[in-house]
Design an enzyme around this catalytic site. Structure first.
Site, PDB file in Angstrom:
ATOM      1  N   GLU A 261       0.863  -1.181   0.000  1.00 18.74           N
ATOM      2  CA  GLU A 261       0.000   0.000   0.000  1.00 18.74           C
ATOM      3  C   GLU A 261       0.901   1.232   0.000  1.00 18.74           C
ATOM      4  OE1 GLU A 261      -3.492  -0.176   2.795  1.00 18.74           O
ATOM      5  OE2 GLU A 261      -2.360  -1.900   3.539  1.00 18.74           O
ATOM      6  N   ARG A 476       5.804 -13.773   9.190  1.00 22.63           N
ATOM      7  CA  ARG A 476       6.341 -12.410   9.192  1.00 22.63           C
ATOM      8  C   ARG A 476       7.716 -12.375   9.841  1.00 22.63           C
ATOM      9  NH1 ARG A 476       2.240  -7.640  10.796  1.00 22.63           N
ATOM     10  NH2 ARG A 476       4.228  -6.594  10.568  1.00 22.63           N
ATOM     11  N   LYS A 486       3.231   2.031  10.982  1.00 21.72           N
ATOM     12  CA  LYS A 486       3.237   3.370  10.386  1.00 21.72           C
ATOM     13  C   LYS A 486       2.740   4.403  11.388  1.00 21.72           C
ATOM     14  CE  LYS A 486       2.235   1.201   5.975  1.00 21.72           C
ATOM     15  NZ  LYS A 486       1.167   0.775   5.072  1.00 21.72           N
TER      16      LYS A 486
END
Length: 765
Positions: A261, A476, A486
Site C-alpha cells: 500500500e 512475518r 506506520k
C-alpha cells in the site's frame, strides 16, 4: 515546567528527551521524585549523567511506586551501577513485595559491591579458551562460540556481556586468525523456543542462499496450472477451462507480485516480502510485478510510490512491470456488478461503527432484491450518497468468523491517478484476489495473518467465475527493540523523538540505507532467517552481523579520531612531512591503497593514553611506548601537558623507527592534517526488547525511548582519504567501526553515521 526541564537535562537527558518526558505526567513525576531523592544523598550537583540514565531507566520500568525511594537511594549510593544490576534489582523488588526488604539478600541478588576488572574478564575468557582449545582448533569458527560466552559469564555473573563478547572475539581471533573460505561455509544450527516460536537460526536454511531455498521443489509449491493440487483450493465446473486459458497466457511461467500500500515507507519486514516474492520468481525463471494497492486515496502520497520503487531496486530487484490496482478500477467495478447479479452481494446502510469486530449484528438489508442493489450501486457510483451512507457487502463468512465483508465504500477524495473519476473504491478483500487473477499470478505469497482470508480469496474468484490463483502464506519477520507500525513511526516523528522516516535509529529501509546498511547484507539476513511458516522474531545483532560480513570485504579503511588528543613528536623537524601508504583492505593489499601524511603534530584518541599504568593496559602511558599504525614509528611519552583544570590536552613524544625499536604491545591509529567532520553514534532506540508489549512497557512505547540512542560528535577528525566521498559511501574507521557518509554532508563539513561497531574490542586492537 522550565525548572523541571532544566532538572532533567542536568542529569543527562537531552533537551528533546526531557521535553518528551514532560509530556508523560506519571513518568515525569516519578523521575523528578527519583532525582530529588538521589540529590538528598549526593547534593544538587552530585547526580551525574551515568546516575541520571539509571534513574530514568528505573522509573520508566518500575511497576511498584513504593520502591522508588529505595531504588533511588541504591543508585545514588552507587550500589547499583550498571543496567545488569538494575535489572536484577527490579526483578528482586517485583518478587519481594512485602516490607521490609532484606538488605543482605538484595545486595547478594544484585551484585552490590562486586567490581569486575578488565583483567578478570581477560583471565576468565583465557581459562575457558584453554579448556576448549583442542576443539576450537579442530572446528575453528564452526565451534559454538556461545559456549565460551556462557562459561565466562557463569564465572563472572556481574560482568558486562558486551565486554565479555569483545574479549571472546579478540582471543578467538588471536588463536585462529582471520576466517578462511572453509570457515565461511556455515553448518546448520537451530536455536528455537518452542513456546513462542521465536527462531534465531532455522536449521533447514542455515548456509543456503535465498535462491537455493526458493528454487524448484524446495518449497513444495504447486506447479503452474496445477492449482487444484494445493490444499484448500476450491474446484468448480469451470476451473480446468480457466486454468487451461491461464497456461496459454503465461506459457507455464511462474508469476508473483509484491503489492504494498503506498501509504508509508517500507521496513525490514517488507525486505523479507520483497526477497520472497521477487526471489521466488527469479529463482525459477519467472516474473514478479510491483503492484501498488492504491485503493484508499485518503492515505496515499506520491512520495511513498517513489520510495517503494527505490527500495525494491535498491535491494537489487527489477519489477517485470509496475502496475496499480487503480489500473483495473473499471474491470473491478464490472465484476462487482456481476457479483450482485449473481446474488452474492448487496447494498447495506449499516454505519461503520456497527460493522466493527467479529460480532456485528446481521444486516437487515442482506436479502435485498438484486435489482434494487444494482440500482443503488449505480447511484453510489454517481455520487448520490454521502460517505458512510451505503456500502457494497459480499455474502460470505470469512475464516475468522467475520460476516459479509465490505467490497466497496464511498470516499469523496480525489485519487492521485484517476482524479475525480471515481467516488467509490474497492476494499482489499475485494481487490486483492481479483487483481491477482487479472495479472495471471500463479503464486500469491502473503504473510501468515492473511491466512484467515484465504477462503474468501478463493470464494470471490469462483463467485465471479474468473481464474483463481493459489494463496501461500509465510511467517512475518519481526525485530526486537523497534517498532515498524506506520502509526507509531508517525508518532515518533511528530513528538520529535526521531527526525523522519529515514532516521538511522529506525528499521525502515530508507533508515537502514541512510545508516549505511548494504542491500546485500539485508538480503543475506533474509536468507539466514529463512522462508519459514512460523513467525520469525530475531534481535538486531543478527542483522548487524550480516552487515559486518559485507562491509568487512567492501568498506575501505580510513583512520578517524573521535575524541582527539594532540601529540607533538619533538624529535621531528617543524616542517617534517612523510607520505604514508595505507592499504584500503589490509588482508587483501591487491585492492589498492591511499596515502596520508605524517607530520610533527598528530592526533590520537584520548582513550589511547593513560597517565597511570594499569595492569593489562597495552597502549600509550608515560612508561609504555606504542606503535603508530602503518607509519613505521614507535612513540614514547616525554611530557604530559595539562590545562588549568588538570585535564591532559597535549603530549610531547619522541619517535623511533619500528625496525630499531623494541616491538610495542599495541599499535594505535592516528591522524595528521585531518578533516574536521561530524560523527553520529547510534544505539538502540528503545530500552526494552518489545516496546509495544504492555507487560514489558506498561506506560507505552513512547515512555521506553533510550535517552542515549544518539550521540553527536561535532569535531571528530578523519584522514583526507575520504575527501571525495559520495553520500552513502562506506568506510571502516580503523579500530572504531563502520561508517557511512550522511546526506547532511556539505562541501565544508562531512557527516558520518556509525553503521555498526567492530566485532573486536576497539581498545585492544
Amino acid at each position: 515546567m522550565e525548572d523541571t526541564l532544566k532538572l532533567f537535562t542536568s542529569v543527562g537527558l537531552s533537551e528533546q528527551k526531557a521535553k518528551e518526558t514532560l509530556r508523560n505526567d506519571a513518568l515525569s513525576s516519578s523521575f523528578k521524585e527519583a532525582i530529588t531523592q538521589a540529590q538528598r544523598v549526593h547534593g544538587a550537583s552530585g547526580v551525574d549523567k551515568a546516575m541520571g540514565v539509571l534513574l530514568y531507566s528505573m522509573t520508566s520500568r518500575l511497576r511498584d511506586p513504593k520502591r522508588l525511594v529505595f531504588l533511588s537511594d541504591c543508585i545514588a549510593q552507587r550500589k547499583l551501577c550498571t543496567e545488569l544490576q538494575l535489572a536484577a534489582a527490579l526483578d528482586f523488588v517485583k518478587s519481594h513485595p512485602q516490607d521490609p526488604i532484606n538488605q543482605k539478600e538484595f545486595d547478594e541478588a544484585c551484585g552490590v559491591g562486586v567490581v569486575i576488572t578488565p583483567e578478570q574478564i581477560e583471565d576468565a575468557v583465557e581459562a575457558v579458551m584453554k579448556k576448549h582449545k583442542e576443539q576450537l582448533l579442530k572446528e575453528r569458527y564452526h565451534f559454538n562460540m556461545g559456549l565460551l560466552m556462557a562459561e565466562a559469564r557463569s564465572a563472572l555473573k556481574w560482568a558486562d556481556g558486551k565486554v565479555i563478547k569483545n574479549e571472546v572475539d579478540l582471543q578467538v581471533l588471536h588463536l585462529l586468525g582471520p576466517k578462511t573460505e572453509a570457515d565461511l561455509e556455515k553448518k546448520a544450527k537451530v536455536s528455537q523456543r518452542s513456546s513462542t516460536k521465536i527462531f534465531i537460526y532455522v536449521n533447514s536454511v542455515e548456509g543456503k542462499s535465498l535462491m537455493e531455498q526458493l528454487k524448484g521443489e524446495a518449497l513444495k509449491f504447486h506447479k503452474p496450472g496445477e492449482n487444484f493440487t494445493s490444499e484448500g483450493y476450491v474446484v468448480t465446473q469451470n476451473t480446468m477451462k480457466l486454468l487451461a486459458k491461464h497456461l496459454e497466457i503465461t506459457g507455464g511461467q511462474i508469476r508473483t507480485r509484491f503489492p504494498p500500500e503506498p501509504n508509508g515507507i517500507l521496513h525490514i519486514g517488507h525486505a523479507k516480502a520483497i526477497n520472497f516474492n521477487f526471489g521466488y520468481a527469479k529463482a525459477n525463471n519467472g516474473i514478479c510485478f510491483l503492484r501498488y494497492d492504491d485503493t484508499n486515496p485518503e492515505k496515499e502520497e506520491e512520495k511513498y510510490f517513489t520510495a517503494i520503487k527505490d527500495m525494491v531496486e535498491w535491494l537489487g530487484y527489477k519489477p517485470y512491470a509496475i502496475t496499480h490496482a487503480s489500473d483495473n478500477f473499471q474491470q473491478l467495478y464490472d465484476l462487482a456488478v456481476e457479483l450482485i447479479r449473481r446474488g452474492h452481494a448487496y447494498i447495506c446502510h449499516q454505519k461503520g461503527e456497527e460493522l466493527k469486530g467479529h460480532n456485528a449484528p446481521p444486516s437487515p438489508w442482506r436479502d435485498r432484491a438484486t435489482e434494487e442493489s444494482l440500482v443503488l450501486f449505480e447511484r453510489m457510483k454517481k455520487g448520490l450518497f454521502a460517505e458512510g451512507e451505503a456500502t457494497l457487502r459480499m455474502k460470505m463468512v470469512m475464516e475468522d468468523g467475520k460476516m459479509d465483508p465490505v467490497a466497496y465504500r464511498i470516499k469523496y477524495t480525489p485519487h492521485h491517478r484517476t482524479g475525480d473519476e471515481w467516488c467509490i473504491y474497492p476494499t482489499y478483500d475485494f481487490t486483492h484476489c481479483l487483481c491477482d487473477s487479472i495479472e495471471n499470478i500463479t503464486h500469491s505469497l502473503c504473510t501468515k495473518e492473511f491466512q484467515a482470508r484465504r477462503s474468501s480469496y478463493y470464494w470471490l474468484c469462483n463467485a465471479v467465475d474468473v481464474y483463481c490463483p493459489v494463496q501461500w502464506e509465510y511467517g512475518r519477520l519481526n525485530l526486537t527493540y523497534t517498532v515498524v507500525s506506520k502509526r507509531k513511526i508517525i508518532k515518533l516523528v511528530e513528538t520529535g523523538v526521531v527526525r523522519d522516516w529515514d532516521d538511522p535509529r529506525l528499521f525502515t529501509l530508507t533508515a537502514l540505507r541512510r545508516r549505511g546498511f548494504p542491500p546485500e547484507a539485508i538480503n543475506n539476513f533474509c536468507a539466514r532467517v529463512g522462508v519459514t511458516v512460523s513467525q520469525t522474531t530475531t534481535e538486531p545483532h543478527l542483522l548487524e552481523s550480516c552487515v559486518r560480513d559485507v562491509l568487512n570485504d567492501t568498506a575501505p579503511r580510513a583512520m578517524a579520531v573521535l575524541e582527539p588528543l594532540k601529540v607533538t613528536i619533538t624529535n621531528l623537524p617543524d616542517n617534517f612531512k612523510s607520505d604514508i601508504r595505507v592499504p584500503n583492505f589490509p588482508a587483501s593489499e591487491s585492492k589498492g591503497s591511499h596515502t596520508v601524511q605524517l607530520t610533527r603534530s598528530i592526533f590520537i584518541e584520548q582513550s589511547d593514553f593513560r597517565e597511570v599504568m594499569e595492569k593489562g593496559y597495552k597502549r600509550l602511558t608515560a612508561e609504555q611506548p606504542v606503535g603508530l599504525r602503518h607509519a613505521g614509528y614507535v612513540i614514547s611519552v616525554q611530557k604530559v601537558i595539562k590545562d588549568s583544570q588538570g585535564k591532559v590536552v597535549e603530549l610531547e613524544v619522541t619517535c623511533t623507527t619500528s625496525d630499531t625499536a623494541e616491538r610495542p604491545k599495541a599499535f594505535i591509529h592516528w591522524v595528521s592534517e585531518p578533516l574536521v567532520c561530524e560523527v553520529r553514534l547510534y544505539e538502540r532506540l528503545f530500552l526494552h526488547k518489545n516496546p509495544e508489549d504492555p507487560s514489558e512497557v506498561p506506560k507505552g512505547f513512547l515512555s521506553d525511548i533510550n535517552p542515549n540512542s544518539l550521540q553527536v560528535i561535532s569535531s571528530a577528525l578523519v584522514d583526507t582519504s575520504v575527501r571525495g566521498a559520495k553520500v552513502f559511501d562506506k568506510f571502516q574507521f580503523e579500530r572504531v567501526g563502520y561508517f557511512s557518509l550522511d546526506p547532511d554532508s556539505t562541501a565544508d563539513k562531512l557527516v558520518f553515521n556509525r553503521t555498526v561497531t567492530l566485532k573486536e574490542d576497539p581498545g585492544k586492537i
